[in-house]
Design an enzyme around this catalytic site. Structure first.
Site, PDB file in Angstrom:
ATOM      1  N   THR A 395       0.818  -1.069   0.011  1.00 15.21           N
ATOM      2  CA  THR A 395       0.063   0.121  -0.110  1.00 15.21           C
ATOM      3  C   THR A 395       0.762   1.092   0.135  1.00 15.21           C
ATOM      4  OG1 THR A 395      -1.633  -1.306   1.289  1.00 15.21           O
ATOM      5  CG2 THR A 395      -1.774   0.976   1.437  1.00 15.21           C
ATOM      6  N   ASN A 415      -3.792  -3.642  -2.802  1.00 15.66           N
ATOM      7  CA  ASN A 415      -3.564  -4.831  -2.005  1.00 15.66           C
ATOM      8  C   ASN A 415      -2.389  -5.336  -1.801  1.00 15.66           C
ATOM      9  OD1 ASN A 415      -4.822  -6.105   0.296  1.00 15.66           O
ATOM     10  ND2 ASN A 415      -5.459  -7.812  -0.829  1.00 15.66           N
ATOM     11  N   ASP A 438      -9.168  -9.405   0.799  1.00 15.18           N
ATOM     12  CA  ASP A 438      -9.261  -8.633   1.975  1.00 15.18           C
ATOM     13  C   ASP A 438     -10.511  -9.136   2.726  1.00 15.18           C
ATOM     14  OD1 ASP A 438      -6.876  -7.169   2.157  1.00 15.18           O
ATOM     15  OD2 ASP A 438      -7.743  -5.317   2.349  1.00 15.18           O
ATOM     16  N   GLY A 488       1.429  -1.125   5.271  1.00 10.49           N
ATOM     17  CA  GLY A 488       1.761  -2.293   6.044  1.00 10.49           C
ATOM     18  C   GLY A 488       0.803  -3.139   6.410  1.00 10.49           C
TER      19      GLY A 488
END
Length: 594
Positions: A395, A415, A438, A488
């Site tokens: 990201t 992603n 996700d 992160g």
């Protein structure tokens, strides 16, 4: 032995300090950028210059953020994007015409990707209800409906001062004329992940004749796409681009249709507000889990005098902070999801009495094993059955402050690294996300980062997946003093918390805070992650206290052993001088100001 000083006390405002952290001897010899008027901080120097160019043309912070967002789609294709999505936190002191507002206004723009209309809860399971490996992480069925173009154009139209064409001009120029690649950037383009995709291999890898440091990388197809968006932004969702994109994804077996693109909407949501030692925190609401978890962490820590325990990154501080991480991430696991599909106990999670109850369970000298941790009774409803979901570290974040004190803090993503590993053909030229990863795939199956979440994050048509992205701002006495965020994956929230604590509690200068070695705990798995450059003596102390310590890549010199990328701006409340902290884990970023 770790001791506690659990005394509420006011903290002085210290954005620059002589505080000496334990890691000072390893800090990068980098001089931060200061400016009197405005500042842009990003991971890629051409993108930072694009934002600065717009500010100097009279654009405001949102104009500059839009310029950066489109520029990163050109210069940082591993995460910068047209084919992904994200969030932007804006705080406006003036209206779009430059007139001072009676009261500053904060808005949270949710341009997160959505599940296509044909998505189903079990779409990644085989006939035996087992997860099909890789199906949600790469390829056409992993692609969610992208939101970036809608988000950036909405931000520009609603809050920007210039025109969209002006804001996009730097990105179009960079795509048309190209930009010079550094050694680090060429390594990103050589990844094996995209070699099998014909479009990605052709565009980013020159069909195997890999780009070399110092060469210029131009993207004429992307330039044409950007040019269309600059003049006809609706084309991406309602016009020819939408038709070409939907046809391309469906030809590969993906789910996105023209109707999915046409129905996409940006959500202008109310931010989450919190307080910490006299500072005001403005941060991210769901579908970001980041803001409420950050507030919960800071609430738990609010009565500790952390500097009295020891210096920044000392074992004594890390113990208390980690136990706050552990407890807040337990709540993240059980309760959070898309607010358009779920009712969540956000007020209860942010209740200071709840934080007091959590704090009372922290042992002053040893960790609480996650498998015996019990949530304080009487505050939250019973959690639903636990389900897992994925979160990628690939990201990027950027921060902007303009001469009028308007600010933008934005985190957006594909992603995974280069998203689904698919670049849109039909002359479009941009990478596509794998954001469907996700979502929750199956009960009891941990994701690639072992992150556990609840059924509030299950797959459903039109739903937005939960995220950890945490664009945040900090104020003191009504004045903006800090703009921050990070990439992160599941470590985003703890990275933002690390930065806030280092600056506000421990008095670290903003650049030193950005570069400080990071630590992370997310409840499950029950381990304390430390970056590679973390002092070994501290790691050994924490092991002796009872933590299972995982030091990233500590035995592999070929691996960076780092995570996150803090792009920070601090504003001195007395002088108004801005200081940019550009994370030195990467060496092609820039803090640009004037």
């Amino acid at each position: 032995m770790i001791s506690i000083a659990a005394i509420r006390r006011p903290l002085p405002l210290v954005l620059v300090s002589l505080a000496v952290p334990l890691f000072a001897q390893t800090a990068a010899p980098y001089t931060p950028t200061t400016a009197k008027h405005a500042m842009v901080v990003t991971i890629q120097h051409d993108a930072s210059d694009a934002g600065l160019e717009i500010l100097k043309q009279g654009g405001n912070a949102v104009d500059a953020a839009v310029a950066v967002g489109f520029a990163l789609a050109v210069t940082y294709p591993v995460a910068g994007n047209l084919g992904g999505g994200g969030f932007m936190l804006v705080r406006m002191r003036t209206d779009k015409h430059g007139k001072l507002l009676k009261t500053p206004e904060a808005h949270f723009l949710d341009y997160r990707e959505r599940a296509p209309g044909a998505a189903t809860a079990d779409m990644y399971l085989d006939k035996d209800k087992n997860v099909i490996k890789g199906m949600s992480t790469s390829g056409y069925k992993a692609i969610g409906v992208p939101g970036t173009v809608a988000g950036l154009t909405y931000a520009q139209k609603t809050y920007g001062r210039l025109t969209l064409a002006q804001d996009m001009a730097p990105a179009i120029r960079l795509a048309t004329n190209g930009f010079v690649l550094s050694a680090e950037e060429t390594k990103f383009l050589q990844t094996k992940y995209i070699e099998k995709d014909p479009e990605s291999h052709r565009i980013y890898q020159r069909n195997g004749d890999f780009y070399k440091p110092g060469e210029t990388f131009a993207q004429p197809e992307l330039a044409k796409t950007l040019t269309i968006i600059a003049t006809h932004p609706d084309d991406f969702y309602h016009g020819d681009i939408a038709k070409r994109l939907a046809a391309f994804v469906q030809a590969g077996g993906g789910l996105i249709t023209e109707a999915d693109l046409a129905s996409y909407q940006v959500k202008d949501r109310t931010p989450i507000y919190g307080k910490y030692h006299g500072y005001d925190i403005i941060t991210s609401p769901p579908p970001s889990s980041g803001g409420i978890v950050l507030v919960e962490i800071l609430n738990i820590l609010s009565t500790y005098d952390l500097p009295k325990l020891g210096p920044d990154r000392s074992a004594a501080q890390i113990h208390i902070i980690t136990e706050a991480f552990r407890r807040a991430y337990m709540d993240r696991s059980d309760y959070l999801g898309d607010p358009d599909f779920n009712t969540m106990p956000l007020a209860q999670m942010a209740d200071m009495k709840y934080a007091d109850a959590w704090r009372a369970s922290i042992d002053p000298v040893k960790p609480t094993p996650s498998d015996v941790l019990k949530r304080p009774a009487g505050f939250l409803p019973p959690p639903p059955a636990v389900l897992p979901a994925h979160e990628s570290p690939q990201t990027t974040h950027f921060s902007v402050v303009d001469k009028d004190g308007n600010a933008a803090s934005s985190t957006y993503t594909l992603n995974a690294f280069f998203g689904a590993g698919i670049t849109a053909g039909n002359g479009l030229g941009f990478a596509l996300n794998d954001e469907m990863d996700d979502f929750t795939s199956k009960v009891g199956v941990p994701n690639m980062f072992r992150l556990i979440q609840g059924p509030a994050n299950s797959i459903a048509a039109g739903k937005r997946p939960l995220s950890a992205m945490t664009p945040t701002m900090v104020l003191k006495d009504g004045k903006l003093i800090l703009v921050l965020g990070s990439p992160g994956g599941s470590t985003i929230i703890t990275t933002v918390a690390n930065d806030i604590i280092s600056i506000l509690d421990n008095g670290l200068p903003v650049q030193q805070a950005a570069d400080a070695p990071r630590f992370h705990h997310q409840y499950l798995p029950d381990r304390l992650d430390l970056e590679k450059k973390f002092p070994r003596t501290v790691a050994e102390q924490l092991k002796a206290e009872g933590y299972v310590v995982n030091q990233a890549a500590e035995f592999d010199e070929k691996t960076s052993g780092v995570w996150g990328d803090s792009e920070l701006i601090a504003i001195d409340p007395k002088t108004g001088v801005l200081t940019g902290g550009q994370d030195q884990r990467r060496h092609f970023g820039k803090a640009a100001g004037y």
